[in-house]
Design an enzyme around this catalytic site. Sequence first.
Site, PDB file in Angstrom:
ATOM      1  N   SER A 120      36.665  43.755  42.910  1.00  0.00           N
ATOM      2  CA  SER A 120      37.735  44.004  41.937  1.00  0.00           C
ATOM      3  C   SER A 120      37.099  44.530  40.661  1.00  0.00           C
ATOM      4  O   SER A 120      35.922  44.233  40.379  1.00  0.00           O
ATOM      5  CB  SER A 120      38.458  42.687  41.627  1.00  0.00           C
ATOM      6  OG  SER A 120      39.358  42.854  40.543  1.00  0.00           O
ATOM      7  N   TYR A 170      39.539  33.489  39.986  1.00  0.00           N
ATOM      8  CA  TYR A 170      39.600  34.794  40.673  1.00  0.00           C
ATOM      9  C   TYR A 170      38.461  35.687  40.197  1.00  0.00           C
ATOM     10  O   TYR A 170      37.696  36.238  40.994  1.00  0.00           O
ATOM     11  CB  TYR A 170      40.957  35.463  40.401  1.00  0.00           C
ATOM     12  CG  TYR A 170      41.079  36.841  41.025  1.00  0.00           C
ATOM     13  CD1 TYR A 170      41.408  36.977  42.376  1.00  0.00           C
ATOM     14  CD2 TYR A 170      40.834  37.999  40.291  1.00  0.00           C
ATOM     15  CE1 TYR A 170      41.509  38.244  42.967  1.00  0.00           C
ATOM     16  CE2 TYR A 170      40.924  39.259  40.865  1.00  0.00           C
ATOM     17  CZ  TYR A 170      41.268  39.382  42.202  1.00  0.00           C
ATOM     18  OH  TYR A 170      41.359  40.624  42.778  1.00  0.00           O
TER      19      TYR A 170
HETATM   20  N1  LIG Z   1      46.107  44.884  44.464  1.00  0.00           N
HETATM   21  C1  LIG Z   1      45.294  45.014  43.414  1.00  0.00           C
HETATM   22  O1  LIG Z   1      45.667  45.515  42.324  1.00  0.00           O
HETATM   23  C2  LIG Z   1      43.847  44.596  43.539  1.00  0.00           C
HETATM   24  C3  LIG Z   1      43.013  44.782  42.425  1.00  0.00           C
HETATM   25  C4  LIG Z   1      41.669  44.415  42.521  1.00  0.00           C
HETATM   26  C5  LIG Z   1      41.188  43.862  43.694  1.00  0.00           C
HETATM   27  N2  LIG Z   1      42.032  43.677  44.744  1.00  0.00           N
HETATM   28  C6  LIG Z   1      41.466  43.077  45.960  1.00  0.00           C
HETATM   29  O2  LIG Z   1      41.891  43.790  47.106  1.00  0.00           O
HETATM   30  C7  LIG Z   1      42.004  42.883  48.213  1.00  0.00           C
HETATM   31  C8  LIG Z   1      43.389  42.981  48.813  1.00  0.00           C
HETATM   32  O3  LIG Z   1      44.349  42.688  47.814  1.00  0.00           O
HETATM   33  P1  LIG Z   1      45.906  42.943  48.045  1.00  0.00           P
HETATM   34  O4  LIG Z   1      46.495  43.169  46.697  1.00  0.00           O
HETATM   35  O5  LIG Z   1      46.088  43.952  49.105  1.00  0.00           O
HETATM   36  O6  LIG Z   1      46.365  41.488  48.560  1.00  0.00           O
HETATM   37  P2  LIG Z   1      47.696  41.064  49.349  1.00  0.00           P
HETATM   38  O7  LIG Z   1      48.105  39.761  48.747  1.00  0.00           O
HETATM   39  O8  LIG Z   1      48.660  42.194  49.391  1.00  0.00           O
HETATM   40  O9  LIG Z   1      47.186  40.805  50.836  1.00  0.00           O
HETATM   41  C9  LIG Z   1      46.233  39.819  51.092  1.00  0.00           C
HETATM   42  C10 LIG Z   1      46.221  39.513  52.580  1.00  0.00           C
HETATM   43  O10 LIG Z   1      45.232  38.491  52.765  1.00  0.00           O
HETATM   44  C11 LIG Z   1      45.754  37.541  53.673  1.00  0.00           C
HETATM   45  N3  LIG Z   1      45.096  36.248  53.503  1.00  0.00           N
HETATM   46  C12 LIG Z   1      45.282  35.338  52.499  1.00  0.00           C
HETATM   47  N4  LIG Z   1      44.539  34.257  52.722  1.00  0.00           N
HETATM   48  C13 LIG Z   1      43.871  34.479  53.878  1.00  0.00           C
HETATM   49  C14 LIG Z   1      42.940  33.715  54.636  1.00  0.00           C
HETATM   50  N5  LIG Z   1      42.567  32.484  54.238  1.00  0.00           N
HETATM   51  N6  LIG Z   1      42.435  34.247  55.777  1.00  0.00           N
HETATM   52  C15 LIG Z   1      42.822  35.474  56.191  1.00  0.00           C
HETATM   53  N7  LIG Z   1      43.699  36.231  55.533  1.00  0.00           N
HETATM   54  C16 LIG Z   1      44.216  35.734  54.382  1.00  0.00           C
HETATM   55  C17 LIG Z   1      47.242  37.478  53.325  1.00  0.00           C
HETATM   56  O11 LIG Z   1      48.011  36.903  54.379  1.00  0.00           O
HETATM   57  C18 LIG Z   1      47.564  38.946  53.078  1.00  0.00           C
HETATM   58  O12 LIG Z   1      47.966  39.587  54.286  1.00  0.00           O
HETATM   59  C19 LIG Z   1      41.679  41.504  47.661  1.00  0.00           C
HETATM   60  O13 LIG Z   1      40.322  41.187  47.919  1.00  0.00           O
HETATM   61  C20 LIG Z   1      41.931  41.654  46.172  1.00  0.00           C
HETATM   62  O14 LIG Z   1      41.200  40.742  45.396  1.00  0.00           O
HETATM   63  C21 LIG Z   1      43.351  44.011  44.686  1.00  0.00           C
END
Ligand SMILES: NC(=O)c1ccc[n+]([C@@H]2O[C@H](COP(=O)([O-])OP(=O)(O)OC[C@H]3O[C@@H](n4cnc5c(N)ncnc54)[C@H](O)[C@@H]3O)[C@@H](O)[C@H]2O)c1
Length: 256
Positions: A149, A162
Amino acid sequence: MSQRSAVVTGAASGIGRAVAIRLAEDGFDVVLGDIRRDPVTGGEPTEDIIQAAGRNAVHVDADVSSAADCERLVATAVERCGSLDVVVNNAVLAGDHSKPLLDTEPEDWDAMMAVNLRGPYLLCRDAVRRMLEQPLDGDVRGRIVNITSQHGMVGCPGHFAYSVGKGGLVQMTRQIAVDYGPRGILCNAVAPGKIVTGTAGDLSASEEGLAYVRSRTPFARLGRPEDVAAAVSYLAGPASYTSGINLMVDGGWTAY
Ligand SMILES: NC(=O)c1ccc[n+]([C@@H]2O[C@H](COP(=O)([O-])OP(=O)(O)OC[C@H]3O[C@@H](n4cnc5c(N)ncnc54)[C@H](O)[C@@H]3O)[C@@H](O)[C@H]2O)c1
């Protein structure tokens, strides 16, 4: 048994879903590890979308904080393809457990670290173990891509565990690159900035959050899951002399 395999965690929703679809388009047989099959925002399961396009994927119910589940993800990829070529650690826990330091109880900390750091540690360990048993493909035995991130590089107002966890994952990436690079493992990270996913904790969901993320993003629009998937596709595919980096896909968030 000649198709290349990839494991993607958190593949049901958001960025993980886009990454899984992209890697399937790139020709990988994709093991979709998630605690749920249906996307958090609704819609068709990732497995169905990939299979309907005539490509290969299988959903595996897996909680990344479980050692047995991580082992099963690797075993499934090996059963299907004979090797484990790529692992993408993407699953995340944020939501209600993500708070400022003074509000973070030990249970919040443990819950966040279980998914956001212990999960990648377990899966990287299983993956590297397996990859080291494989013959070199060119000069690489396997590739790991950790989804970090922008908040692993700069502080995230009000989201203590986080941000600390993501900082740890950036360093885990370097550590694996250093320790196992000599034996053919490439380990990199991709750091999304604000990517609109519509899921819980999506900062862009509220007016105030949207104003904040826009104010921090120099590029003309916020990110899409496909922006992150394109970077993962590069690191999972042709990149062969890139290791230990944290590739910012943040529209310039950390440029100033
Ligand atoms: N969306 C953003 O703006 C953003 C920004 C920076 C970093 N990220 C990173 O990108 C990645 C994806 O984020 P996102 O926004 O798509 O998240 P999201 O919440 O849309 O999806 C996360 C997925 O992870 C699954 N999950 C949760 N706990 C779990 C577990 N214990 N085992 C297996 N699966 C599990 C959930 O069921 C879900 O399908 C993450 O690592 C997040 O930190 C996202």
